[in-house]
Design a protein around this motif. Structure first.
Motif, PDB file in Angstrom:
ATOM      1  N   SER A 126       0.842  -1.199   0.000  1.00 24.10           N
ATOM      2  CA  SER A 126       0.000   0.000   0.000  1.00 24.10           C
ATOM      3  C   SER A 126       0.879   1.252   0.000  1.00 24.10           C
ATOM      4  O   SER A 126       2.002   1.240   0.506  1.00 24.10           O
ATOM      5  CB  SER A 126      -0.923   0.000   1.219  1.00 24.10           C
ATOM      6  N   GLU A 127       0.354   2.297  -0.569  1.00 25.70           N
ATOM      7  CA  GLU A 127       1.113   3.543  -0.652  1.00 25.70           C
ATOM      8  C   GLU A 127       1.361   4.162   0.720  1.00 25.70           C
ATOM      9  O   GLU A 127       2.298   4.924   0.900  1.00 25.70           O
ATOM     10  CB  GLU A 127       0.389   4.535  -1.556  1.00 25.70           C
ATOM     11  N   SER A 128       0.510   3.815   1.675  1.00 25.86           N
ATOM     12  CA  SER A 128       0.654   4.385   3.020  1.00 25.86           C
ATOM     13  C   SER A 128       1.571   3.555   3.923  1.00 25.86           C
ATOM     14  O   SER A 128       1.668   3.823   5.119  1.00 25.86           O
ATOM     15  CB  SER A 128      -0.725   4.507   3.675  1.00 25.86           C
ATOM     16  N   ALA A 129       2.258   2.568   3.350  1.00 20.23           N
ATOM     17  CA  ALA A 129       3.132   1.696   4.141  1.00 20.23           C
ATOM     18  C   ALA A 129       4.284   2.493   4.743  1.00 20.23           C
ATOM     19  O   ALA A 129       4.852   3.380   4.103  1.00 20.23           O
ATOM     20  CB  ALA A 129       3.674   0.570   3.281  1.00 20.23           C
ATOM     21  N   SER A 130       4.614   2.135   5.961  1.00 18.38           N
ATOM     22  CA  SER A 130       5.729   2.803   6.642  1.00 18.38           C
ATOM     23  C   SER A 130       7.065   2.292   6.090  1.00 18.38           C
ATOM     24  O   SER A 130       7.108   1.317   5.336  1.00 18.38           O
ATOM     25  CB  SER A 130       5.661   2.523   8.141  1.00 18.38           C
ATOM     26  N   ARG A 166       7.819  -1.288   4.337  1.00 15.30           N
ATOM     27  CA  ARG A 166       8.419  -1.341   2.999  1.00 15.30           C
ATOM     28  C   ARG A 166       9.702  -2.189   3.009  1.00 15.30           C
ATOM     29  O   ARG A 166       9.944  -2.992   2.120  1.00 15.30           O
ATOM     30  CB  ARG A 166       8.719   0.075   2.507  1.00 15.30           C
TER      31      ARG A 166
END
Length: 126
Positions: free
Chosen positions: A85-89, A93
């Protein structure tokens, strides 16, 4: 059952020391070293044969090229199949990339071992 380990030990004892320690002596890259390790475990007679033909280093470097490309491709495929997800920390990542790398490495090692086993079984059958 006892003849198999004795045969492998005998092959290792008769192996040329330079062939046995080539990755250490030459400072070969990762997949060349891993190929050599698998050959020592599963196909020591293959090391002797390829070394006697004067192609051991060339063979290992060729395997380095092929296996590193396969590992890169598998890692990329894993990341495509398991999007992040783009909001991954940053930690998520990093873990995601480590999973991709571990999957690719394990797959390539498994395939390498299977191909060496198949090659040795084929040689024993002929």
């Amino acid at each position: 059952m006892q003849t198999q380990p004795q045969t492998v030990n005998h092959q290792l004892l008769e192996m040329d020391l330079e062939a046995q320690f080539l990755p250490d002596l030459e400072g070969l890259p990762l997949w060349a070293r891993r190929t050599h390790e698998q050959m020592l475990l599963l196909a020591p007679q293959m090391i002797n044969t390829v070394n006697q033909e004067g192609r051991l280093k060339e063979y290992l470097l060729n395997q380095q090229s092929q296996l590193s490309e396969a590992c890169e491709r598998l890692s990329k495929e894993w990341r495509m199949k398991n999007p992040l997800s783009e909001s991954a920390s940053h930690i998520e990542r990093t873990a995601w990339q480590n999973h991709a790398k571990a999957f690719a490495t394990e797959t390539v090692l498994h395939d390498l071992a299977n191909s060496l086993k198949a090659l040795m079984e084929e040689k024993q059958g002929s």
